[in-house]
Write a protein that holds these residues in place. Structure first.
Motif, PDB file in Angstrom:
ATOM      1  N   PRO A  90       0.805  -0.934   0.239  1.00  0.00           N
ATOM      2  CA  PRO A  90      -0.171  -0.075   0.383  1.00  0.00           C
ATOM      3  C   PRO A  90       0.621   1.298  -0.107  1.00  0.00           C
ATOM      4  N   ASP A  91       2.157   0.942   0.394  1.00  0.00           N
ATOM      5  CA  ASP A  91       3.200   2.368   0.125  1.00  0.00           C
ATOM      6  C   ASP A  91       3.178   3.263  -0.786  1.00  0.00           C
ATOM      7  N   THR A  92       2.236   3.041  -2.198  1.00  0.00           N
ATOM      8  CA  THR A  92       2.781   3.757  -3.011  1.00  0.00           C
ATOM      9  C   THR A  92       2.009   5.060  -3.014  1.00  0.00           C
ATOM     10  N   SER A  93       0.941   4.966  -2.355  1.00  0.00           N
ATOM     11  CA  SER A  93      -0.016   6.167  -2.413  1.00  0.00           C
ATOM     12  C   SER A  93       0.129   7.411  -1.319  1.00  0.00           C
ATOM     13  N   LEU A  94       1.072   6.759  -0.115  1.00  0.00           N
ATOM     14  CA  LEU A  94       1.870   7.579   0.728  1.00  0.00           C
ATOM     15  C   LEU A  94       2.789   8.659   0.155  1.00  0.00           C
ATOM     16  N   PHE A  95       3.376   9.068  -0.803  1.00  0.00           N
ATOM     17  CA  PHE A  95       3.761   9.888  -1.064  1.00  0.00           C
ATOM     18  C   PHE A  95       3.584  10.911  -2.666  1.00  0.00           C
ATOM     19  N   SER A  96       2.013  10.301  -2.581  1.00  0.00           N
ATOM     20  CA  SER A  96       1.543  10.742  -4.420  1.00  0.00           C
ATOM     21  C   SER A  96       0.969  12.517  -3.954  1.00  0.00           C
ATOM     22  N   SER A  97       1.143  13.054  -4.940  1.00  0.00           N
ATOM     23  CA  SER A  97       1.469  14.164  -4.826  1.00  0.00           C
ATOM     24  C   SER A  97      -0.458  14.820  -5.111  1.00  0.00           C
ATOM     25  N   ASP A  98      -1.410  14.246  -5.180  1.00  0.00           N
ATOM     26  CA  ASP A  98      -2.784  14.300  -4.537  1.00  0.00           C
ATOM     27  C   ASP A  98      -2.683  14.438  -3.276  1.00  0.00           C
ATOM     28  N   PHE A  99      -3.461  15.407  -3.002  1.00  0.00           N
ATOM     29  CA  PHE A  99      -3.158  15.765  -1.397  1.00  0.00           C
ATOM     30  C   PHE A  99      -4.732  14.671  -1.123  1.00  0.00           C
ATOM     31  N   ARG A 100      -4.821  14.362  -1.484  1.00  0.00           N
ATOM     32  CA  ARG A 100      -6.109  13.332  -1.033  1.00  0.00           C
ATOM     33  C   ARG A 100      -5.739  12.126  -1.279  1.00  0.00           C
ATOM     34  N   ALA A 101      -4.549  11.261  -1.203  1.00  0.00           N
ATOM     35  CA  ALA A 101      -4.208  10.198  -1.685  1.00  0.00           C
ATOM     36  C   ALA A 101      -3.836   9.822   0.274  1.00  0.00           C
ATOM     37  N   PRO A 102      -3.280  10.542   0.737  1.00  0.00           N
ATOM     38  CA  PRO A 102      -3.247   9.851   2.640  1.00  0.00           C
ATOM     39  C   PRO A 102      -5.039   9.130   3.339  1.00  0.00           C
ATOM     40  N   GLU A 103      -5.814  10.710   2.544  1.00  0.00           N
ATOM     41  CA  GLU A 103      -7.225  10.273   2.797  1.00  0.00           C
ATOM     42  C   GLU A 103      -8.026   9.090   2.423  1.00  0.00           C
ATOM     43  N   ARG A 104      -8.039   8.606   1.293  1.00  0.00           N
ATOM     44  CA  ARG A 104      -7.693   7.452   0.363  1.00  0.00           C
ATOM     45  C   ARG A 104      -7.451   6.270   1.173  1.00  0.00           C
ATOM     46  N   LEU A 105      -6.708   6.179   1.000  1.00  0.00           N
ATOM     47  CA  LEU A 105      -5.542   4.612   1.096  1.00  0.00           C
ATOM     48  C   LEU A 105      -5.930   4.708   3.022  1.00  0.00           C
ATOM     49  N   PHE A 106      -6.523   5.780   3.871  1.00  0.00           N
ATOM     50  CA  PHE A 106      -6.530   5.534   4.821  1.00  0.00           C
ATOM     51  C   PHE A 106      -8.317   4.826   5.027  1.00  0.00           C
ATOM     52  N   ALA A 107      -9.339   6.142   4.374  1.00  0.00           N
ATOM     53  CA  ALA A 107     -10.318   5.204   3.728  1.00  0.00           C
ATOM     54  C   ALA A 107     -10.497   3.348   3.612  1.00  0.00           C
ATOM     55  N   LEU A 108      -9.463   3.092   2.455  1.00  0.00           N
ATOM     56  CA  LEU A 108      -8.867   1.634   1.830  1.00  0.00           C
ATOM     57  C   LEU A 108      -8.855   0.436   2.797  1.00  0.00           C
ATOM     58  N   LEU A 109      -7.833   1.317   3.396  1.00  0.00           N
ATOM     59  CA  LEU A 109      -7.003   0.053   4.630  1.00  0.00           C
ATOM     60  C   LEU A 109      -8.547  -0.647   5.466  1.00  0.00           C
ATOM     61  N   MET A 110      -8.401   0.882   5.945  1.00  0.00           N
ATOM     62  CA  MET A 110     -10.095   1.125   7.376  1.00  0.00           C
ATOM     63  C   MET A 110     -11.219   0.386   6.628  1.00  0.00           C
ATOM     64  N   GLN A 111     -11.737  -0.118   5.060  1.00  0.00           N
ATOM     65  CA  GLN A 111     -12.159  -0.743   4.361  1.00  0.00           C
ATOM     66  C   GLN A 111     -11.964  -2.326   4.832  1.00  0.00           C
ATOM     67  N   ALA A 112     -10.730  -2.642   4.213  1.00  0.00           N
ATOM     68  CA  ALA A 112     -10.203  -3.939   4.473  1.00  0.00           C
ATOM     69  C   ALA A 112      -9.855  -4.458   5.271  1.00  0.00           C
ATOM     70  N   ALA A 113      -9.719  -4.150   6.265  1.00  0.00           N
ATOM     71  CA  ALA A 113      -9.782  -4.208   7.278  1.00  0.00           C
ATOM     72  C   ALA A 113     -11.552  -5.126   7.543  1.00  0.00           C
ATOM     73  N   GLY A 114     -12.250  -3.848   7.727  1.00  0.00           N
ATOM     74  CA  GLY A 114     -13.162  -4.343   7.754  1.00  0.00           C
ATOM     75  C   GLY A 114     -13.771  -5.932   7.874  1.00  0.00           C
ATOM     76  N   ARG A 115     -13.187  -6.343   5.941  1.00  0.00           N
ATOM     77  CA  ARG A 115     -13.325  -7.538   5.584  1.00  0.00           C
ATOM     78  C   ARG A 115     -13.498  -8.546   7.239  1.00  0.00           C
ATOM     79  N   ALA A 116     -12.557  -8.417   7.703  1.00  0.00           N
ATOM     80  CA  ALA A 116     -12.212  -9.317   8.606  1.00  0.00           C
ATOM     81  C   ALA A 116     -13.263  -9.472  10.056  1.00  0.00           C
ATOM     82  N   GLY A 117     -13.179 -10.659  10.125  1.00  0.00           N
ATOM     83  CA  GLY A 117     -14.016 -11.120  11.844  1.00  0.00           C
ATOM     84  C   GLY A 117     -15.350 -10.733  11.402  1.00  0.00           C
ATOM     85  N   ARG A 118     -15.725 -10.687  11.128  1.00  0.00           N
ATOM     86  CA  ARG A 118     -16.844 -10.242  10.943  1.00  0.00           C
ATOM     87  C   ARG A 118     -18.313 -11.408  11.386  1.00  0.00           C
ATOM     88  N   ASP A 119     -18.106 -12.047  11.148  1.00  0.00           N
ATOM     89  CA  ASP A 119     -18.691 -13.229  12.244  1.00  0.00           C
ATOM     90  C   ASP A 119     -17.885 -12.891  13.974  1.00  0.00           C
TER      91      ASP A 119
END
Ligand code: ADP
Ligand code: ZN
Ligand code: ZN
Length: 689
Positions: A509-538
């Motif tokens: 996931p590191d590639t978006s840490l240093f993107s020139s788009d100022f929203r890249a960290p916001e999007r990465l965080f959302a993506l990782l939180m969302q991905a984490a949310g797929r685990a342990g739903r039971d």
């Protein structure tokens, strides 16, 4: 005045005046002559002081579509607002958001379709009493629902933010709020980012509201289906409309509730034509019509979060998962310390491979995601340095091993992989890096123990799901437990209620840490939180559920906040950075984009636009930045440049744009010769910078 479905793009939605024998109410659909053809039109409100073309011989309306009620006041106000805010013509928006099929039909044909829809929707409904018992709400869900109800009574047009961690039961709250609206004979509009990825949500609404009439509205429908859904909504026959961003424009005479699920999702922003944000228009629509609007997310956009913390939105919170399960423990794997093998760094840290094997042995599922499809992003010749560049784009062509092709993901150019280096004939050209296809292959090699059956690996990405029904089939296999490890792009991180996944891994996931788009960290965080949310739903498995993140920057504050599932801390630090840098939501942006055959051509147009701006008094309140190439400057032999306009005041930015745009149209018309631009557009509140 009539908004006309003009055939030439430049005239799209032209506002023309026609004569009519009897007065026609605004919002009436009509057929009008244009040149030698009859086209669709919508009667619009006369602008105050509009000179109604006196003295000119007017052509007459061919036919009014009297078989449908006119489009309502609220609907027309929404279109007018969208047009002025996003700097487009009202006619363009109005005509582009009604179903294409409707623009083709005459009154008799519309009447026939209407009769069919009415018949279908009048069919006896299934018995209501047989519905399954409702789950008992958690205390947090009850509190959220009470707040929505109280808000509806107090200030119905207010926006509410439902901030709930993944699996906290946000959907159940939407269902109850929708139930309230339906009980009051009102319609509910539920927007989702990508309906193809959420068949489960559709099924849940259909199951809960078995006695009600539900339609969906999205671009995946056939023209006939889309017309049917649209008519059912417009005629007030549908109780619940579930749709993607275009559904925000559905005509709903009895609207009583709007829900925007995953409100932070970038796909709510239209990326061509009128570049509207369906979320923002939904908020406007809620205010306009005085109906509650609920924005739901585990990781709200920072714009939304800021307003909620300032009290401009009512904030509702679901901090716990249903059933008391915990969120997965996040483990950062420091790739600087992963052992090197002869072939360089391994794709997967040995520890992660071991963890995956343990899950397989325990009969549990894992999800491994990598946001890059194909086999490898580039092919390379070590002898002469050749790389698989696209001849038409400033991008590499991606190697797809499955059909041995080199494909450009920007212009679509696809060729067979050369058997030797096209420059020097070296036979040994090698893939660099990896995409999901290669990851799937590597997992098949790495996973499994001698005593076990081979691991069952499935891949879900845009390539593996191209065939109709393929996605549903693959998801079905995962839900049925026929898959041990699911590999894919961010497609698999969104929304799915997987019950057996206990391990989620983010490979690179590191590639978006240093993107020139100022929203890249916001999007990465959302993506990782969302991905984490797929685990342990039971809940019974949640204690063991984990999210692994392979990173070269384990100390990065973004990852540190992730390990604590601390959205509030992440948001606060991002907002502080944005404030210091004068970025949204502390400022307001518009982007002027131009495309031309040459960079000079695009730049000349933007420079001309900047000169026009400098002469406007309204420009004092905005900053116009110099033109720069977009992040992928050339696509399909077209050079793309952009120019940012920024202002601390939204109103000042709007005033400036309204004065500036007419100049740009003139500039465009005067623009000719070799360096002529092909296209230009203004993007208000751009998402990608
Ligand atoms: P979210 O949308 O916040 O990710 P969901 O609404 O999908 O969460 O809820 C997660 C799971 O919990 C779903 O399977 C849902 O059916 C279940 N659920 C939600 N609310 C309740 C409740 N009050 N009682 C029991 N189960 C619930
Ligand atoms: Zn070579
Ligand atoms: Zn290309």
């Amino acid at each position: 005045m009539v908004f006309v479905d003009a055939p030439r793009h430049a005239d799209l939605g032209a506002a023309l005046t026609y004569a009519s024998e009897s007065p026609l109410a605004p919002g009436t659909l009509v057929r009008v002559p244009l040149g030698r053809r009859d086209v669709a039109g919508i009667v619009w409100d006369e602008a105050p002081g509009h000179p109604s073309d006196r003295g000119i011989e007017l052509r007459s309306v061919t036919e009014a579509v009297r078989s449908l009620p006119p489009l309502g006041d609220h609907w027309r106000r929404l279109i007018d607002f969208a047009a002025s805010y996003y700097q487009r013509s009202g006619g363009e928006i109005a005509l582009s958001v009604v179903p294409p099929e409707l623009r083709r039909l005459d009154d008799a044909q519309v009447a026939a379709r209407r009769a069919k829809v009415e018949k279908a929707f009048a069919a006896p409904r299934p018995p209501v009493g047989a519905a399954a018992a409702l789950p008992e709400l958690s205390p947090e869900q009850s509190a959220a629902l009470d707040q929505i109800r109280a808000q509806r009574a107090r200030d119905p047009g207010m926006t509410l933010l439902l901030h709930g961690v993944t699996g906290s039961g946000k959907t159940e709250v939407y269902l109850r709020a929708a139930d309230d609206a339906l009980a009051q004979q009102r319609q509910a509009l539920v927007l989702v980012p990508e309906i193809n990825l959420t068949p489960q949500l559709e099924a849940r609404f259909a199951e809960r509201f078995a006695g009600h009439r539900i339609v969906s509205l999205h671009s995946g429908l056939t023209p006939a289906q889309r017309l049917r859904s649209w008519l059912a909504a417009h005629l007030g026959l549908a109780d619940l409309v579930l749709g993607t961003r275009l559904a925000v424009f559905a005509s709903l005479p009895r609207l009583g509730l709007i829900v925007v699920d995953e409100e932070h999702d970038p796909s709510y922003k239209q990326q061509e034509g009128a570049r509207y944000s369906a979320r923002d228009l939904a908020i406007y629509r809620g205010k306009l019509e005085g109906v509650p609007i609920v924005l739901g997310s585990a990781t709200p956009s920072l714009e939304t979060w800021q307003r909620a913390t300032q009290g401009r939105y009512a904030a509702l919170s679901l901090s716990r998962r249903i059933g008391g399960g915990s969120l997965p423990a996040v483990r950062l794997i420091d790739m600087n310390r992963a052992p090197q093998s002869a072939g360089g760094r391994p794709a997967l840290a040995p520890l992660l491979v071991e963890a995956l094997n343990q899950r397989i042995a325990a009969g549990e599922q894992s999800l491994v995601f990598l946001n890059r499809r194909g086999y490898a992003p580039v092919l390379h010749c070590a002898d002469c340095g050749w790389k698989s560049a696209c001849p038409h784009c400033s991008a590499w062509r991606v190697f797809h091993k499955i059909d041995r092709s080199l494909r450009c993901h920007h212009c679509g150019l696809a060729e067979r992989v050369p058997s030797a280096c096209p420059e020097c004939g070296n036979l040994d050209i090698a893939p660099i890096g990896r995409g999901t296809e290669r990851l799937e292959e590597q997992l098949a090699e790495l996973l499994g123990r001698p005593e076990q059956r081979p691991a069952r690996i499935a891949r879900i990405d845009a390539d593996s799901t191209r065939r109709k029904g393929a996605l549903e089939a693959q998801l079905g296999a995962v839900h049925a437990g026929d898959v041990d490890v699911l590999v894919g792009t961010q497609m698999i991180t969104k929304g799915h209620d997987f019950r057996r996944i206990t391990l989620v891994a983010a490979v690179n996931p590191d590639t978006s840490l240093f993107s020139s788009d100022f929203r890249a960290p916001e999007r990465l965080f959302a993506l990782l939180m969302q991905a984490a949310g797929r685990a342990g739903r039971d809940a019974s498995q949640s204690g063991r559920s984990e999210m692994w993140v392979q990173t070269w920057h384990p100390a990065h504050p973004l990852y540190q906040a992730l390990t604590r599932h601390d959205f509030a801390a992440f948001a606060a630090s991002q907002l502080a950075e944005r404030e210091a840098a004068g970025l949204p939501p502390f400022s307001h942006l518009a982007m002027l984009r131009a495309e031309a055959r040459t960079q000079e051509g695009a730049r000349a147009f933007l420079d001309g636009a900047a000169q026009c701006a400098a002469e406007l008094p309204e420009a004092a309140a905005v900053t116009v930045y110099p033109a720069v190439p977009t992040s992928i400057a050339r696509v399909a032999d077209v050079e793309r440049m952009q120019m940012l306009i920024e202002s601390p005041s939204r109103a000042a930015l709007q005033r400036f744009l309204a004065r500036w745009l007419p100049d740009l149209h003139i500039l465009r018309r005067a623009n000719s010769g070799e360096a002529r631009i092909l296209r230009w557009a203004v993007d208000v509140d751009p998402l990608a910078i």
